[in-house]
Motif scaffolding. Structure first.
Motif, PDB file in Angstrom:
ATOM      1  N   ILE A 109       6.824 -45.246   7.862  1.00 19.75           N
ATOM      2  CA  ILE A 109       7.760 -44.485   8.695  1.00 19.75           C
ATOM      3  C   ILE A 109       7.879 -43.066   8.127  1.00 19.75           C
ATOM      4  N   ASP A 138      19.253 -44.848   6.268  1.00 17.04           N
ATOM      5  CA  ASP A 138      19.911 -43.666   6.843  1.00 17.04           C
ATOM      6  C   ASP A 138      21.138 -43.138   6.087  1.00 17.04           C
ATOM      7  N   GLU A 164      22.094 -40.311   5.157  1.00 16.11           N
ATOM      8  CA  GLU A 164      22.119 -38.841   5.137  1.00 16.11           C
ATOM      9  C   GLU A 164      23.529 -38.276   5.037  1.00 16.11           C
ATOM     10  N   GLU A 221       8.856 -46.945   3.606  1.00 16.32           N
ATOM     11  CA  GLU A 221       8.480 -48.287   4.014  1.00 16.32           C
ATOM     12  C   GLU A 221       8.904 -48.571   5.461  1.00 16.32           C
ATOM     13  N   ASP A 222       8.062 -49.221   6.186  1.00 23.76           N
ATOM     14  CA  ASP A 222       8.383 -49.667   7.548  1.00 23.76           C
ATOM     15  C   ASP A 222       9.137 -50.987   7.461  1.00 23.76           C
ATOM     16  N   ILE A 223      10.370 -50.990   7.904  1.00 22.58           N
ATOM     17  CA  ILE A 223      11.146 -52.232   7.872  1.00 22.58           C
ATOM     18  C   ILE A 223      11.235 -52.841   9.270  1.00 22.58           C
ATOM     19  N   LYS A 255      10.345 -39.750   8.582  1.00 18.00           N
ATOM     20  CA  LYS A 255      11.584 -39.241   9.183  1.00 18.00           C
ATOM     21  C   LYS A 255      11.671 -37.751   8.885  1.00 18.00           C
ATOM     22  N   ILE A 312      20.059 -37.853  15.542  1.00 15.57           N
ATOM     23  CA  ILE A 312      20.069 -36.659  14.722  1.00 15.57           C
ATOM     24  C   ILE A 312      18.675 -36.192  14.331  1.00 15.57           C
ATOM     25  N   ASN A 313      17.781 -37.135  14.008  1.00 15.94           N
ATOM     26  CA  ASN A 313      16.485 -36.764  13.441  1.00 15.94           C
ATOM     27  C   ASN A 313      15.318 -37.341  14.230  1.00 15.94           C
ATOM     28  N   PHE A 357      19.611 -53.160   8.921  1.00 15.39           N
ATOM     29  CA  PHE A 357      18.559 -53.937   9.581  1.00 15.39           C
ATOM     30  C   PHE A 357      18.443 -55.245   8.822  1.00 15.39           C
ATOM     31  N   VAL A 395      12.006 -39.733  14.074  1.00 15.37           N
ATOM     32  CA  VAL A 395      11.444 -40.819  13.275  1.00 15.37           C
ATOM     33  C   VAL A 395      10.132 -41.278  13.924  1.00 15.37           C
ATOM     34  N   ASP A 455      15.747 -43.888  17.582  1.00 16.30           N
ATOM     35  CA  ASP A 455      16.812 -44.072  18.553  1.00 16.30           C
ATOM     36  C   ASP A 455      18.079 -43.407  18.018  1.00 16.30           C
ATOM     37  N   GLY A 456      17.946 -42.781  16.851  1.00 17.81           N
ATOM     38  CA  GLY A 456      19.077 -42.075  16.253  1.00 17.81           C
ATOM     39  C   GLY A 456      19.317 -40.792  17.029  1.00 17.81           C
TER      40      GLY A 456
END
Ligand SMILES: Nc1ncnc2c1ncn2[C@@H]1O[C@H](COP(=O)(O)OP(=O)(O)O)[C@@H](O)[C@H]1O
Ligand SMILES: Nc1ncnc2c1ncn2[C@@H]1O[C@H](COP(=O)(O)OP(=O)(O)O)[C@@H](O)[C@H]1O
Lengths: 401, 401
Positions: free
Chosen positions: A53, A244, A246, A109-111, A55, A39-40, A234, A42, A36-37
């Motif tokens: 995950i 995130d 970055e 890791e999936d959070i 990215k 920029i990238n 989160f 996922v 839902d970002g």
């Protein structure tokens, strides 16, 4: 093999298998694009036993396209920042399983068990550990990447490794320029246009913003997350994950602290006019203010403790220096909090805390409150020397409406 | 061919011919080793028609030997800094004819017509253009390498290109640590040992020194010369040349300004007890104070002019920001001047301005004056907002003895 965007689910799955040993060989895997970002890209890859995950960074901004090119070096920076943060706060960031420089992709890791803090706050959920976790994250990441702890060689190579001009330039413009003039990138509720115009005339404010910008440009104090808004956090009842980074670069420590405090206060401003029971909303505002207090106190205690016991440079070990430093840092943080609040209210990128107020008049009222809080923080920060004073000042602003 | 130290005159001559077209093919050339510096080897190659200078950096400190290794990258930094300075003040630095990365050697203009400023000052010569030239050098080099002028990409690549930890570490220790404790590297006239001990107890002073050190460590404001003491300045009646920027890195602008002001004041302190006529010495002290005033005023006017007309970042164009910035910079400069004075009096590396006073008691008197000036500058700088106030404060210190 050179870089290419993942072009199919099979592509993503093959990459996931190649870069982790989470899945068994015969496990059926599926892929979801969950970004839902802005920029990238996922992706979540999940099987019966586990999920992860991926990215991937493209050479441009996702929602804009090739018209806004953006260095893919940002994904190296994100991977390295996550790994460095994990060194000090392993419980507070997603684990990086692998980073592939060629595909510009991080496998992590999936959070998914944690919820986006912005949503949490709009829904007025109270998370008991949140503020402490944020305070500890800031104390640890900011101390261990500063000159207080690193020697000259380590520090300078950190600065070099995290030179991040593409992403810094975005913040330099969106935080410190656009909102203080009639910039075409701004997005302003017509009902508060007069308030924005008044702000553009406020020389005292603009002077302080210039000082904050100069520090953002040239104070290489500690490795920052660089984009610590509610959407990068989160959390749930038992834990907190910060994703995130970055925008990471070596900058003024107060910027990270201020960004997250600013996001608490954007929600405070929003709650004044959100849907739902008035008493419940006021109560949540007080919970948020108490959270800011806990966050700062946790940060301050942790950072001071580190300064007292782990500062390597003997000339920076003086207790009086720690006092002075932490007071200056609080003031910086308040200033940056103010710039975050203002840019999220009249700048390019808005937040759900305000945008979800459907009635335009009521939204305008919260936006005016946000602008007011931002201005007060920026202009009066020099008079502040404790977090209690800050909370008093904020409470006054809420009462005197 | 890999690096080797020049091993004979013929070696040096061949290198000179290869790296410049100053000499005719049949011109007889001779070589002199002229380095009075502590760190590198400096040769003059001269013929009937011309001469040039070759400076070679070895992988260690010249006067210490292999026991103190030092990155040869310093000579790249020196060459690039000289070239950048030449872009803005071509008349104030020796021209670089050539830089040979492999031999770690710079071939440059011979500025033999100019005298070492430290000698000039000890001899009480008044050079009419000196202070203006220094002020202009500082205004131009510091402005054009700052965020006021450079865009984010240019600035960040400047920071990266001038990361210079070996040399920075030397300053970090010699300026900001040794003199404030009983460090074995210090060299202290026994007669002022009690004064030094008192200084080591002065917490207010040490707090201010910690703040100055923190800025030195992390404020990446402008490309500094990094070692702007009197011995790096060569001057005569008509011109000024600034050499030896091997300590260059992107740091706080006030450090360069303060270093040279500190060196003016070391001579002021020395003149109190130098040989020769009292009236003449007092008069020279006043000439030096007036010089500090001219230096700052030239700097300030030049820098302000640049800020008004060439600042590219719109959020830093505010006139009120220029006022604030220049006041803060003056205060920083005074602080750094104080640290230069103190470290040259009780630290490792002393200066002829004080050392040439033969009588130990009289030298101690000047050293005490130096320590006093240093302390006052560091501790009272926050109350200062004009150069006239500085000069008044310094005059008071001279009178009240
Ligand atoms: N490790 C993760 N686990 C679960 N979901 C994630 C993870 N990383 C990212 N996401 C989801 O993807 C979204 C976008 O990720 P983010 O890193 O913010 O991307 P961008 O850099 O494009 O802003 C997040 O808001 C979150 O919903
Ligand atoms: N370009 C030059 N022209 C004439 N003399 C020079 C030149 N460069 C250096 N020197 C002489 O060599 C000495 C040492 O040079 P310097 O650059 O200060 O070396 P170091 O880096 O070892 O301190 C100077 O003090 C000066 O006398």
């Amino acid at each position: 093999m050179s870089f290419r965007k993942f072009s199919s689910d099979a592509d993503v799955i093959a990459f996931a298998r190649q870069h982790s040993d989470l899945f068994t060989a015969d496990e059926a895997l599926k892929v979801e694009e969950i970004g839902d970002g802005n920029i990238n890209f996922v992706y979540r890859v999940s099987g019966a036993s586990a999920s992860l995950i991926i990215k991937q960074a493209l050479p441009y901004v996702r929602i804009i396209g090739e018209g806004w090119p953006l260095s893919q070096d940002r994904v190296r920076i994100e991977a390295e920042a996550l790994q460095l943060e994990a060194k000090y706060c392993p419980d507070l960031v997603p684990r990086v399983y692998s980073y592939d420089a060629e595909q510009c992709a991080i496998v992590m890791e999936d959070i998914g068990a944690f919820a986006n803090l912005r949503v949490v706050m709009v829904q007025r959920q109270k998370l008991p550990l949140l503020a402490e976790h944020l305070g500890r994250f800031l104390a640890d990441t900011l101390f261990y990447t500063s000159d207080l702890y690193l020697d000259t060689y380590e520090k300078k190579s950190l600065v070099k490794g995290f030179i991040n001009p593409d992403l810094c330039k975005i913040s330099e413009e969106l935080f410190f320029w656009d909102p203080y003039c009639d910039h075409e990138r701004n997005s302003i509720n017509e009902l508060i246009r007069a308030d924005a115009e008044q702000l553009w005339q406020d020389t005292a404010l603009k002077l302080e913003v210039a000082r904050l910008k100069a520090k953002f440009l040239n104070q290489a104090e500690a490795l920052l997350h660089g984009d610590l808004h509610s959407g990068s956090v989160f959390a749930n009842e038992s834990g907190t994950k910060i994703i995130d980074p970055e925008f990471a670069y070596v900058g003024p420590a107060g910027f990270d602290i201020g960004s997250i405090i600013g996001n608490y206060l954007l929600n405070v401003a929003g709650q004044a006019n959100q849907a739902g029971d008035h008493a419940e909303r006021s109560d949540y505002q007080q919970w948020l203010l108490a959270g800011i207090c806990t966050l700062w106190n946790t940060f301050e205690q942790g950072f001071r403790q580190h300064m007292q016991t782990e500062t390597r440079d003997p000339s920076l070990q003086l207790e009086e220096y720690a006092d002075w430093y932490l007071c200056e840092l609080l003031q910086d943080s308040l200033g940056y909090a103010g710039t975050e609040i203002i840019r999220r209210t009249i700048g390019l990128a808005h937040v759900m805390d305000l945008e979800s107020i459907e009635d335009a008049e009521r939204r305008a009222d919260s936006e005016r409150l946000a602008l007011k809080l931002g201005q007060v923080l920026i202009k009066h920060r020099a008079t502040i020397n404790s977090i209690d004073q800050v909370i008093d000042m904020l409470r006054q602003q809420l009462h005197c409406r």
